[in-house]
Enzyme design. Structure first.
Site, PDB file in Angstrom:
ATOM      1  N   SER A 171       0.852  -1.185   0.000  1.00  0.00           N
ATOM      2  CA  SER A 171       0.000   0.000   0.000  1.00  0.00           C
ATOM      3  C   SER A 171       0.887   1.234   0.000  1.00  0.00           C
ATOM      4  O   SER A 171       2.082   1.154   0.330  1.00  0.00           O
ATOM      5  CB  SER A 171      -0.886  -0.005   1.249  1.00  0.00           C
ATOM      6  OG  SER A 171      -1.487   1.247   1.476  1.00  0.00           O
ATOM      7  N   TYR A 203      -3.083  -0.475  10.084  1.00  0.00           N
ATOM      8  CA  TYR A 203      -2.952  -0.806   8.661  1.00  0.00           C
ATOM      9  C   TYR A 203      -1.585  -0.391   8.138  1.00  0.00           C
ATOM     10  O   TYR A 203      -0.910  -1.157   7.440  1.00  0.00           O
ATOM     11  CB  TYR A 203      -4.068  -0.107   7.894  1.00  0.00           C
ATOM     12  CG  TYR A 203      -4.102  -0.396   6.414  1.00  0.00           C
ATOM     13  CD1 TYR A 203      -4.650  -1.580   5.932  1.00  0.00           C
ATOM     14  CD2 TYR A 203      -3.613   0.529   5.495  1.00  0.00           C
ATOM     15  CE1 TYR A 203      -4.694  -1.843   4.569  1.00  0.00           C
ATOM     16  CE2 TYR A 203      -3.652   0.272   4.130  1.00  0.00           C
ATOM     17  CZ  TYR A 203      -4.202  -0.915   3.673  1.00  0.00           C
ATOM     18  OH  TYR A 203      -4.246  -1.165   2.329  1.00  0.00           O
TER      19      TYR A 203
END
Length: 261
Positions: A144, A157
């Site tokens: 990501s 995350y």
């Protein structure tokens, strides 16, 4: 082109029932790969398999939790027996918990780390011995932009995806000698059903993303397919330990003033 031909290859895509995972799986299937899809939700898996088969792809599905080492091991053994060993693993399954760090429960933090990072380690470890025996393989971790950047309310995350970047580099270091390439894809902001409510004109976050992205748009899920095929194919046989960011150029710039065209 033969460099990108995946005929005769079998790709396991975790969480490949919708969204970006499905887009990447479709790209692999279009290049000739047989699909194996995992999910924790029977209804989603059944719907996804109907979709894949309607396009003429060879696809099978398995229900299991990638964070449950024993269950995952049983399912990988089933896959090996029923379909054959895995040539390409796409560690796509993941979750996010949006909450300020000061308020987040430790149990929620641990769950995100478990799914997004530990699950990828478990799955990689389960398939790598067969890859070694077969003379090579491809592992693609879905990282990501949060592997590189921080942002409010996504501490778990970001920690998981940052860890996944380093796991990618370390597994590549250990397994390159077996002709196994371990790389990552770092998606930017994409137009999916999950982002639909905020992708409207006038929404502050939509305006922020459009302004922040040099391409001046959200990504289409199909934009990930080519990168997935590249990293799964012989075209990338000397690419190892890398994360390719498919983000429309966000990480290349600090952005621009709001009044700049």
């Amino acid at each position: 082109m033969k460099l990108f031909d995946l005929k005769g290859k079998r790709a396991l895509v975790t969480g490949g029932t919708h969204g970006l995972g499905m887009a990447m799986a479709e790209g692999l299937a279009e290049a000739g790969a047989e699909l194996v899809i995992s999910s924790t939700t029977p209804e989603k898996l059944e719907k996804a398999l109907v979709h894949y088969k309607s396009k003429g792809y060879t696809a099978s599905g398995y229900i299991f939790d990638i964070t449950d080492e024993e269950e995952a091991a049983r399912k990988v053994k089933e896959i090996n027996t029923n379909q054959g060993t895995i040539d390409i693993l796409v560690n796509n399954a993941g979750i996010i918990k949006r909450e300020l760090a000061i308020d987040m429960k430790v149990s929620d933090f641990r769950r995100v780390i478990d799914v997004d990072l530990v699950g990828a380690f478990i799955m990689s470890q389960l398939v790598v011995k067969d890859m070694i025996e077969n003379g090579g393989g491809k592992i693609i971790n879905i990282c990501s932009m949060m592997s590189e950047l921080g942002r409010n309310s996504v501490s778990a995350y970001a920690a998981a995806k940052g860890g996944l970047k380093m796991l990618t580099q370390n597994l590549a270091t250990e397994w390159a000698k077996y002709n196994i390439q371990v790389n990552g894809i770092g998606p930017g902001y994409f137009a999916t059903t999950q982002t639909a409510p905020i992708r409207v004109d006038g929404n502050p976050f939509n305006d922020f993303i459009i302004n922040r992205t040099p391409a001046a748009r959200w990504g289409d899920p199909e934009d990930l397919a080519g990168t997935a095929v590249f990293l799964a194919s012989q075209a990338s046989k000397f690419v190892n330990g890398q994360v390719i960011y498919v983000d429309g150029g966000i990480l290349a710039t600090i952005g621009k003033p709001l009044n700049e065209n």
